[in-house]
Design a protein around this motif. Sequence first.
Motif, mmCIF file in Angstrom:
data_model
loop_
_atom_site.group_PDB
_atom_site.id
_atom_site.type_symbol
_atom_site.label_atom_id
_atom_site.label_comp_id
_atom_site.label_asym_id
_atom_site.label_seq_id
_atom_site.Cartn_x
_atom_site.Cartn_y
_atom_site.Cartn_z
ATOM 1 N N ARG B 481 0.825 -1.191 0.000
ATOM 2 C CA ARG B 481 0.000 0.000 0.000
ATOM 3 C C ARG B 481 0.875 1.263 0.000
ATOM 4 O O ARG B 481 0.651 2.198 -0.757
ATOM 5 C CB ARG B 481 -0.936 -0.055 1.227
ATOM 6 C CG ARG B 481 -1.808 1.123 1.495
ATOM 7 C CD ARG B 481 -2.582 1.631 0.332
ATOM 8 N NE ARG B 481 -3.822 0.941 0.046
ATOM 9 C CZ ARG B 481 -4.594 1.248 -0.998
ATOM 10 N NH1 ARG B 481 -4.250 2.204 -1.837
ATOM 11 N NH2 ARG B 481 -5.713 0.587 -1.216
ATOM 12 N N GLU B 482 1.914 1.219 0.832
ATOM 13 C CA GLU B 482 2.837 2.345 0.963
ATOM 14 C C GLU B 482 3.540 2.608 -0.372
ATOM 15 O O GLU B 482 3.637 3.754 -0.828
ATOM 16 C CB GLU B 482 3.869 1.941 2.013
ATOM 17 C CG GLU B 482 4.481 3.060 2.800
ATOM 18 C CD GLU B 482 5.436 2.455 3.819
ATOM 19 O OE1 GLU B 482 4.944 1.848 4.786
ATOM 20 O OE2 GLU B 482 6.663 2.550 3.621
ATOM 21 N N VAL B 483 4.025 1.530 -0.995
ATOM 22 C CA VAL B 483 4.741 1.655 -2.258
ATOM 23 C C VAL B 483 3.828 2.234 -3.332
ATOM 24 O O VAL B 483 4.222 3.107 -4.106
ATOM 25 C CB VAL B 483 5.275 0.255 -2.693
ATOM 26 C CG1 VAL B 483 5.663 0.256 -4.159
ATOM 27 C CG2 VAL B 483 6.443 -0.154 -1.825
ATOM 28 N N VAL B 484 2.570 1.766 -3.365
ATOM 29 C CA VAL B 484 1.635 2.242 -4.376
ATOM 30 C C VAL B 484 1.338 3.722 -4.174
ATOM 31 O O VAL B 484 1.313 4.504 -5.122
ATOM 32 C CB VAL B 484 0.332 1.414 -4.324
ATOM 33 C CG1 VAL B 484 -0.743 2.049 -5.192
ATOM 34 C CG2 VAL B 484 0.612 -0.005 -4.786
ATOM 35 N N GLU B 485 1.166 4.121 -2.912
ATOM 36 C CA GLU B 485 0.863 5.532 -2.654
ATOM 37 C C GLU B 485 2.023 6.421 -3.040
ATOM 38 O O GLU B 485 1.850 7.530 -3.511
ATOM 39 C CB GLU B 485 0.491 5.729 -1.182
ATOM 40 C CG GLU B 485 -1.003 5.532 -0.992
ATOM 41 C CD GLU B 485 -1.395 5.328 0.455
ATOM 42 O OE1 GLU B 485 -0.562 5.604 1.337
ATOM 43 O OE2 GLU B 485 -2.537 4.891 0.687
ATOM 44 N N GLU B 486 3.221 5.905 -2.872
ATOM 45 C CA GLU B 486 4.404 6.713 -3.132
ATOM 46 C C GLU B 486 4.729 6.798 -4.616
ATOM 47 O O GLU B 486 5.035 7.865 -5.135
ATOM 48 C CB GLU B 486 5.572 6.080 -2.380
ATOM 49 C CG GLU B 486 6.785 6.945 -2.344
ATOM 50 C CD GLU B 486 7.934 6.173 -1.733
ATOM 51 O OE1 GLU B 486 7.781 5.708 -0.590
ATOM 52 O OE2 GLU B 486 8.952 6.018 -2.415
ATOM 53 N N THR B 487 4.662 5.664 -5.313
ATOM 54 C CA THR B 487 5.065 5.644 -6.719
ATOM 55 C C THR B 487 3.900 5.932 -7.656
ATOM 56 O O THR B 487 4.113 6.231 -8.828
ATOM 57 C CB THR B 487 5.637 4.271 -7.110
ATOM 58 O OG1 THR B 487 4.619 3.281 -6.919
ATOM 59 C CG2 THR B 487 6.836 3.910 -6.274
ATOM 60 N N GLY B 488 2.674 5.818 -7.159
ATOM 61 C CA GLY B 488 1.525 6.012 -8.036
ATOM 62 C C GLY B 488 1.378 4.881 -9.043
ATOM 63 O O GLY B 488 0.696 5.022 -10.060
#
Lengths: 221, 604
Positions: B481-488
Amino acid sequence: MIIKNLSVRFGAFTAVDDVTLEIPDGGVVGLVGESGSGKSSLARAVCGLVPHTGSVEGARRVQMVFQDPYASLNPRMTVGRTIAEGAGPKEVERLLGLVRLPAELAGRYPRELSGGQRQRVAIARALGGNPGLLVADEITSSLDVSVQGAVLNLVRGLRDELGLTMLFISHNLAVVRYVADVVAVMHHGRLVEVGPTEQVVGEPAHEYTRALLAAVPRLRG
Amino acid sequence: MTGWSRRNAPGVAGAVIVAAMAVLAVVGPPIWGDEAVRIDAAAILQGASPGHPLGTDNLGRDLLARVLVAGRYSLLLALAATAIGAVAGIVLGTLPSVLPRRAARLATGTVNALVAFPGLLLAMFTAVVTGLGARGAVLGIGAAIAPGFARLTQTLAATVANADYVSAARMLGVPRRRILTRHVLPNIAEPLILNLTQALGGALLGLAGMSFLGLGVQPPDFDWGRLLFDGFPRIYVTPEVALGPAAAVALAGIGFNLLGDALARAAARTSVVRERTPAPPVADGAGEPDPGAVLEVRDLTVTFPGGVTPVRQLSLTVAPGEIVGLVGESGSGKSLTAAAIGGLVPYPGTVTYAALRLGGRDVATLSDKELGTALAMVFQDPLAALNPALKVGGQLAEVAIVHEGADRAEARRRAVDRLGHVHLPEPERRARQHPHELSGGMRQRAVIAMGLMGTPRLIVADEPTTALDVTVQRQILRLLREVVEETGAATLFISHDIAVVGELCDRVVVMYAGRVVEELPAGRLADGAAHPYTKALIASLPDLDTDRSTPLAGIAGTQPAPGQIGLGCAFAPRCPLATARCESERPELVAHGPGQRVACWEVK
């Protein structure tokens, strides 16, 4: 029956560390823990499959149902012969009926069955050994959810019908909660909490139990 | 078809040679028997001539006839030697599984010592001890074959002895000998029989060798080796008298070995040849790319030969920063969908689609490099995704070196930085470790870090937490979730666990028998699911609030295999709402409330 001061060591590594656990007659004790917690080693020690110290008292005959129904049935033996091995050929039909499988399945080979059917055959084979204690080691974790429900129902039904004493092992607390009367939580080879199911799930005393409970994924939150 | 016959050519050749040898063994002696022993004083020690194509021996007997007749005896001796070797070897190899512990160790030790002993030496020793002649040679070659069989049997038996079904039989009190004959031997018979064919070829050569050394068949009997022995002194004058039997021996040996090899390969069935699937014909109606979607899949179909279609006209889109969950049971086609998106469908599967676009471009037009940086894949088994022989840091750095041409030091620094980014403790030290030194959760973090070495626009995660414990699963889900929010990045998360999907994802796509049956926002899963299959999946899942006094809901029956799906709705046979229409006519996905689509006739 009671497991007393049981330890399993593999070389310098202690997989099960001085575990004492009582399994009341006709009761289902659920054993939860993560991979490497020692729950499978404990199960195998209770079945006499790995060398151990300590004792298992009061268990007449122990039978086990394994995790992977694709590896636990001899691929070259028909369902009927598999079940007959412990129970004798006359009992096959009755045992198939107990696990709610049609008698025609006796002539089939494991490769012709689905995962859920295989697991039922494995349960029938174990019941054929007339067990004083049935050890179920992660028996639903390689099944699809839609099949898991039916197998869990079967386990509960068998307990009520036959008064089966069971050690039910799973990493899934929700599954254990559904079938067990007593829950034992294992962590790093030791039992960290033992108690009636509703108490352990409702008011966990140990920090690790709380962490396990918090990690269970749920749809309604 | 041509590829198939090319791969099998050696096997066909072997089968033809072995069949010819068998025919020769049967018909040889009756046809040429008289000629082979007819003494002709007028024609002794001749070279090749029209009357005697391979010449004659010191009694004027025709050598071609003798070679043809000797086939039966040579083959019979080889069969006998192989049988002796195989039986002795299998008995020796199974002893450790039936004897008590101490005796078993002795048996194992004996096998080890015999295997270390050179085979030909063992054969000659046995032959000399048991007396010159065919009997000695057969016993000798049998003795030489036995240790190999013993070792193979022992190794195979040891693997089967640890199988769960053997443990189950032991707990039921089945005696050891019966476990061996019922559970162990039948399950190791196949490789043993295959080995037999090759051993036969070896025995044939070995016996010819023994006869050639003068230790085997003695006159007046003759086999190929004996003929070779007799002809050898004349090899410089009339080479054909030695070459005839030599060719027969070589041909038979090659035949048996080729056949054995081919049988072993066929039994292993491991020849999955991966070929890059050619770009599929773009069907009509591909339409314009959806500007709001990173991944756009339209009418994706994966077919295997024989009419097996595990994925059928699947369509889905994933927007930037969105996590879409693809749920289904085993066999629903969800993993093949992921494989098709990554171009990883194994041979001989074929992939067709109306549109399969990544960032607006057809994936078939993307280079490996572009695909490698734009797409990150995370699999169920992180150990399989990492090379066990290489250090973790090096493997991550490789991505930047290969795809972006970064230099080694720069790539390495990035690798350590990415490992820290996925919250791997002590990334410097971890980068220098091998995958087996990391726990399962750490490995999965490393695989995710590997995907982050580029700048992924799409992350495809196929059951990334199934092999992990619940507490670790929770951490990995949080990380994703964190990675998706950060990288879009757009993310396609594939799982059989609808609860996990419901927790992590924004949108959920439910698959059954290769098709999408429902698509809905994750928030509506608990109360708004409309398709009877989705509802049943949710109901069959026990959670911490399930009523323990009532039976769990299950779904009767099983999902149809990809080759056995009828015309109507695939779920109809298991569906409580099914009508006659469901059996004959397939429902299309239609809108059902905001952001929801359902394929069911009975949902109003």
